[in-house]
Design a protein around this motif. Structure first.
Motif, short mmCIF file in Angstrom:
data_model
loop_
_atom_site.label_atom_id
_atom_site.label_comp_id
_atom_site.label_asym_id
_atom_site.label_seq_id
_atom_site.Cartn_x
_atom_site.Cartn_y
_atom_site.Cartn_z
N THR A 1 -9.33 3.90 -6.11
CA THR A 1 -7.96 3.93 -6.62
C THR A 1 -7.89 3.22 -7.98
O THR A 1 -7.28 3.73 -8.92
CB THR A 1 -6.99 3.26 -5.63
OG1 THR A 1 -7.08 3.94 -4.38
CG2 THR A 1 -5.57 3.32 -6.14
N PHE B 1 -2.33 5.76 2.64
CA PHE B 1 -1.26 5.40 1.71
C PHE B 1 0.12 5.57 2.33
O PHE B 1 1.08 4.97 1.86
CB PHE B 1 -1.38 6.18 0.41
CG PHE B 1 -2.43 5.64 -0.51
CD1 PHE B 1 -2.32 4.38 -1.04
CD2 PHE B 1 -3.53 6.40 -0.84
CE1 PHE B 1 -3.29 3.86 -1.88
CE2 PHE B 1 -4.51 5.90 -1.68
CZ PHE B 1 -4.39 4.63 -2.20
N ASN B 2 0.24 6.38 3.38
CA ASN B 2 1.51 6.51 4.08
C ASN B 2 1.69 5.44 5.15
O ASN B 2 2.76 5.31 5.73
CB ASN B 2 1.64 7.89 4.72
CG ASN B 2 1.84 8.98 3.70
OD1 ASN B 2 2.26 8.72 2.58
ND2 ASN B 2 1.54 10.20 4.08
N LYS C 1 -4.55 11.34 -5.26
CA LYS C 1 -5.16 11.14 -3.95
C LYS C 1 -6.39 12.03 -3.77
O LYS C 1 -7.37 11.63 -3.15
CB LYS C 1 -4.14 11.38 -2.84
CG LYS C 1 -3.06 10.32 -2.81
CD LYS C 1 -2.00 10.60 -1.78
CE LYS C 1 -0.88 9.60 -1.90
NZ LYS C 1 0.29 9.96 -1.14
N THR D 1 -4.50 10.08 2.39
CA THR D 1 -3.05 10.26 2.47
C THR D 1 -2.45 9.44 3.60
O THR D 1 -1.42 8.78 3.42
CB THR D 1 -2.72 11.75 2.66
OG1 THR D 1 -3.28 12.48 1.58
CG2 THR D 1 -1.23 11.99 2.69
N GLY E 1 1.05 4.08 -2.89
CA GLY E 1 0.87 5.50 -2.59
C GLY E 1 1.98 6.37 -3.15
O GLY E 1 1.75 7.49 -3.58
N ILE F 1 0.84 -1.20 0.00
CA ILE F 1 0.00 0.00 0.00
C ILE F 1 0.87 1.25 0.00
O ILE F 1 0.60 2.20 -0.73
CB ILE F 1 -0.97 -0.02 1.20
CG1 ILE F 1 -2.03 -1.10 0.99
CG2 ILE F 1 -1.62 1.34 1.41
CD1 ILE F 1 -2.91 -1.35 2.19
N LYS F 2 1.93 1.24 0.80
CA LYS F 2 2.85 2.39 0.82
C LYS F 2 3.49 2.58 -0.55
O LYS F 2 3.63 3.70 -1.04
CB LYS F 2 3.95 2.18 1.87
CG LYS F 2 3.50 2.39 3.28
CD LYS F 2 4.67 2.20 4.23
CE LYS F 2 4.27 2.30 5.67
NZ LYS F 2 5.40 2.11 6.58
#
Length: 78
Positions: free
Chosen positions: A55, A37-38, A19, A34, A11, A7-8
């Motif tokens: 997404t 995704f972080n 986003k 955000t 992102g 996922i990171k």
């Protein structure tokens, strides 16, 4: 843990402004998208599903735009 890394990575690979488009499509705040995704925050499963579906839609939109731009560039070169 492995999924969190994916996922990171996703992102970081999203195009600029994606986003915001994702948050608009799924009705979730930009900050939550955000943070998701972080890897800072993990929302409920229902919200995660909304974010991931949005997404996919946004990525498909970017692909279509990219193909259209490529077609225009190829037409100009001819």
């Amino acid at each position: 843990m492995e999924n969190l890394n994916k996922i990171k990575e996703l992102g970081t690979k999203l195009p600029r402004g994606a986003k915001v488009k994702i948050s608009n499509k799924c009705g979730v705040s930009r900050s939550l998208v955000t943070q998701f995704f972080n890897g800072q925050k993990l929302p409920s499963i229902k919200t995660v599903k909304k974010i991931l579906v949005a997404t996919c839609e946004v990525v498909e939109d970017y692909k279509k735009e990219s193909q259209a731009v490529d077609f225009i560039v190829d037409t100009i070169k001819l």
